[in-house]
Design a protein around this motif. Structure first.
Motif, mmCIF file in Angstrom:
data_model
loop_
_atom_site.group_PDB
_atom_site.id
_atom_site.type_symbol
_atom_site.label_atom_id
_atom_site.label_comp_id
_atom_site.label_asym_id
_atom_site.label_seq_id
_atom_site.Cartn_x
_atom_site.Cartn_y
_atom_site.Cartn_z
ATOM 1 N N PHE A 141 0.756 -1.248 -0.164
ATOM 2 C CA PHE A 141 0.051 0.004 0.057
ATOM 3 C C PHE A 141 0.767 1.265 -0.211
ATOM 4 N N ALA A 142 1.912 1.293 0.672
ATOM 5 C CA ALA A 142 2.702 2.397 0.895
ATOM 6 C C ALA A 142 3.564 2.757 -0.563
ATOM 7 N N ILE A 143 3.923 1.768 -1.220
ATOM 8 C CA ILE A 143 4.488 1.881 -2.583
ATOM 9 C C ILE A 143 3.648 3.135 -3.486
ATOM 10 N N GLY A 144 2.482 2.923 -3.415
ATOM 11 C CA GLY A 144 1.685 3.961 -4.137
ATOM 12 C C GLY A 144 1.140 5.167 -3.675
ATOM 13 N N GLU A 145 1.696 5.182 -2.356
ATOM 14 C CA GLU A 145 1.247 6.788 -1.458
ATOM 15 C C GLU A 145 1.909 7.837 -2.479
ATOM 16 N N ILE A 146 1.185 8.657 -2.928
ATOM 17 C CA ILE A 146 1.349 9.916 -3.743
ATOM 18 C C ILE A 146 1.930 10.991 -2.900
ATOM 19 N N PRO A 147 3.201 11.178 -3.131
ATOM 20 C CA PRO A 147 3.820 12.056 -2.287
ATOM 21 C C PRO A 147 3.087 13.611 -2.250
ATOM 22 N N PRO A 148 3.457 14.389 -1.411
ATOM 23 C CA PRO A 148 2.911 15.836 -1.522
ATOM 24 C C PRO A 148 3.204 16.428 -2.955
ATOM 25 N N LEU A 149 2.400 17.153 -3.502
ATOM 26 C CA LEU A 149 2.522 17.742 -4.770
ATOM 27 C C LEU A 149 2.846 19.317 -4.655
ATOM 28 N N PRO A 150 3.428 19.560 -5.806
ATOM 29 C CA PRO A 150 3.784 21.358 -5.772
ATOM 30 C C PRO A 150 2.444 22.016 -5.572
ATOM 31 N N ALA A 151 2.539 23.169 -5.442
ATOM 32 C CA ALA A 151 1.529 24.084 -5.107
ATOM 33 C C ALA A 151 0.788 24.012 -6.429
ATOM 34 N N GLY A 152 -0.617 23.890 -6.463
ATOM 35 C CA GLY A 152 -1.733 23.910 -7.477
ATOM 36 C C GLY A 152 -2.099 22.641 -7.934
ATOM 37 N N TRP A 153 -1.426 21.540 -7.166
ATOM 38 C CA TRP A 153 -1.601 20.102 -7.593
ATOM 39 C C TRP A 153 -2.325 19.391 -6.571
ATOM 40 N N HIS A 154 -3.239 18.558 -6.819
ATOM 41 C CA HIS A 154 -3.962 17.796 -5.648
ATOM 42 C C HIS A 154 -3.934 16.439 -6.133
ATOM 43 N N ALA A 155 -3.986 15.418 -5.087
ATOM 44 C CA ALA A 155 -4.156 14.238 -5.401
ATOM 45 C C ALA A 155 -4.650 13.295 -4.417
ATOM 46 N N GLU A 156 -5.544 12.328 -4.738
ATOM 47 C CA GLU A 156 -6.191 11.450 -3.776
ATOM 48 C C GLU A 156 -6.286 10.181 -4.575
ATOM 49 N N ALA A 354 -17.940 -8.032 -4.411
ATOM 50 C CA ALA A 354 -17.544 -9.051 -5.075
ATOM 51 C C ALA A 354 -16.009 -8.886 -5.785
ATOM 52 N N ASP A 355 -15.398 -7.783 -5.772
ATOM 53 C CA ASP A 355 -14.326 -7.433 -6.353
ATOM 54 C C ASP A 355 -13.765 -6.169 -5.724
ATOM 55 N N ASP A 356 -12.281 -6.274 -6.003
ATOM 56 C CA ASP A 356 -11.393 -5.038 -5.310
ATOM 57 C C ASP A 356 -11.896 -3.707 -6.340
ATOM 58 N N ARG A 357 -11.758 -2.556 -5.620
ATOM 59 C CA ARG A 357 -12.106 -1.265 -6.161
ATOM 60 C C ARG A 357 -10.916 -0.442 -5.904
ATOM 61 N N ALA A 358 -10.617 0.402 -7.054
ATOM 62 C CA ALA A 358 -9.577 1.398 -6.556
ATOM 63 C C ALA A 358 -9.736 2.765 -7.464
ATOM 64 N N ALA A 359 -9.509 3.961 -7.419
ATOM 65 C CA ALA A 359 -9.609 4.875 -7.879
ATOM 66 C C ALA A 359 -8.525 5.949 -7.606
ATOM 67 N N ILE A 360 -7.909 6.883 -8.525
ATOM 68 C CA ILE A 360 -6.942 7.828 -8.363
ATOM 69 C C ILE A 360 -7.314 8.966 -8.982
ATOM 70 N N LEU A 361 -7.336 10.130 -8.342
ATOM 71 C CA LEU A 361 -7.645 11.442 -8.890
ATOM 72 C C LEU A 361 -6.419 12.497 -9.110
ATOM 73 N N ILE A 362 -6.005 12.839 -10.100
ATOM 74 C CA ILE A 362 -5.135 14.023 -10.174
ATOM 75 C C ILE A 362 -5.665 15.297 -10.591
ATOM 76 N N ARG A 363 -5.664 16.361 -9.884
ATOM 77 C CA ARG A 363 -6.290 17.571 -10.104
ATOM 78 C C ARG A 363 -5.495 18.696 -10.145
ATOM 79 N N ARG A 364 -5.841 19.650 -10.962
ATOM 80 C CA ARG A 364 -4.900 20.913 -10.943
ATOM 81 C C ARG A 364 -5.745 22.195 -10.801
ATOM 82 N N SER A 365 -5.417 22.863 -9.577
ATOM 83 C CA SER A 365 -6.343 24.136 -9.154
ATOM 84 C C SER A 365 -5.832 25.354 -9.847
#
Length: 365
Positions: A141-156, A354-365
């Motif tokens: 799980f830790a391998i996929g941890e998204i590091p803090p991004l530069p200002a103006g970028w968000h991830a979850e 019934a199945d694994d679920r995953a989602a990743i969002l990258i957003r620019r503000s």
């Protein structure tokens, strides 16, 4: 910037009695054997004076604890000593006659001894193996941890396992370049369930963590496909989407390997759109597969969403209907700045438990 993570399927160890068990498990075999045999001897000597409180069945907790904390050789020797004490209590103790309890003790010892022998073949004890598995799960799980991004970028990101199992066939690997200029993310869905998918996810995540951010983005899926093709697993394929984002100008490129298409929110139009590209085959199916990449730009206010099929697939509807459902949820979250969208999609995923679920969002503000 914000990064949120979630993971289901983790089980908490009850605290009652855990401290004693851990202490015994971490000590050497001799002190553990001494403690356990002392308890068994106390039952043996106490039986003539209090048979109603110390019958043969009182040996069962000692037998169970020994099976948990002792290695196989020490366990065998301890069980021989406990068997001798049980025979003495049956022959000379009071409170009998004993019929069922001695056989129950013998069956319990036999089962735990066989289990301990099986563990010893893998070189780990009960608690050592449990700790190793938990550490591997947390590392995955830790391998996929998204590091803090530069200002103006968000991830979850958000993950959920099928039936709340400890391991998921869905995982990601995320790498932010040292100068914070580029972000690479690969989201993978390994085929299978249970223990098999757990071991395959761990192996594949280790291989990908050495590829993502280290080789040219255009070659990541090709290299991963070659790895799976060489592994020659039975039904050993995986789907994946690889994303490379330039955090300075918003340009991105991505490629799919048998994976559901990414979707992009375009702030200028207020609409979500599918990021279309010629889809490559799933990883591990064809040794010489080609994975074409599609390019795009994330302008301020735009977002990019990648997900696994558990979010959009269901037994009663096709993927297209599932994507329409997902886009409906995504449109409803625009007013909230898309915050919490991945968690909602994973929680309400069309596949359910019934199945694994995953989602990743990258957003620019």
């Amino acid at each position: 910037m914000s990064t949120t993570t979630s993971q289901s399927g983790r089980l908490a160890l009850p605290e009652l009695g855990a401290s004693l068990v851990r202490t015994l498990a971490h000590s050497s075999s001799v002190p553990r054997v001494v403690v356990l045999l002392t308890a068994a001897l106390a039952i043996t000597l106490g039986n003539p004076y209090a048979p109603q409180y110390l019958p043969v069945s009182a040996f069962v907790p000692v037998i169970l604890l020994a099976g948990v904390v002792l290695p196989v050789r020490a366990l065998a020797a301890t069980y021989v000593a406990i068997t001798t004490m049980i025979i003495w209590v049956v022959a000379f103790g009071t409170g009998g006659p004993y019929y069922i309890a001695p056989f129950a003790c013998a069956a319990t010892m036999g089962t735990l001894l066989a289990t301990s022998y099986s563990r010893s073949q893998h070189g780990v004890g009960a608690f050592t193996g449990d700790r190793m598995i938990m550490e591997l799960r947390d590392s995955l799980f830790a391998i996929g941890e998204i590091p803090p991004l530069p200002a103006g970028w968000h991830a979850e990101r958000a993950f959920a396992t099928a039936h709340h199992q400890a391991f998921s066939g869905d995982f990601d690997v995320a790498v932010l370049q040292e100068d914070h200029s580029r972000l690479e993310v690969i989201l993978v869905d390994v085929a299978g369930h249970g223990q098999k998918v757990a071991t395959r996810s761990l192996a594949l995540s280790g291989a990908l963590s050495g590829l993502v951010g280290q080789v040219d983005p255009a070659g990541v899926l090709t290299a991963a496909n070659g790895y799976l093709a060489r592994a020659n697993w039975d039904e050993g394929y995986a789907t994946a989407v690889h994303l490379d984002v330039d955090l300075e100008n918003g340009c991105f490129n991505l490629a799919h390997a048998g994976h559901p298409p990414a979707v992009q929110f375009v702030a200028a139009t207020g609409q979500w759109q599918t990021v279309t590209a010629a889809l490559g085959p799933a990883l591990g199916l064809l040794p010489d597969a080609v994975y074409p990449r599609v390019e795009g730009v994330l302008e301020p206010g735009d977002a990019l969403l990648v997900y696994t099929d558990g979010v959009v697939e269901s037994p009663t509807a096709d993927v297209a209907d599932g994507i329409d459902w997902m886009l409906g949820r995504a449109e409803a979250s625009v007013g909230a700045g898309l915050s919490g969208l991945t968690t909602e999609l994973v929680r309400q995923g069309r596949a359910g438990e019934a199945d694994d679920r995953a989602a990743i969002l990258i957003r620019r503000s």
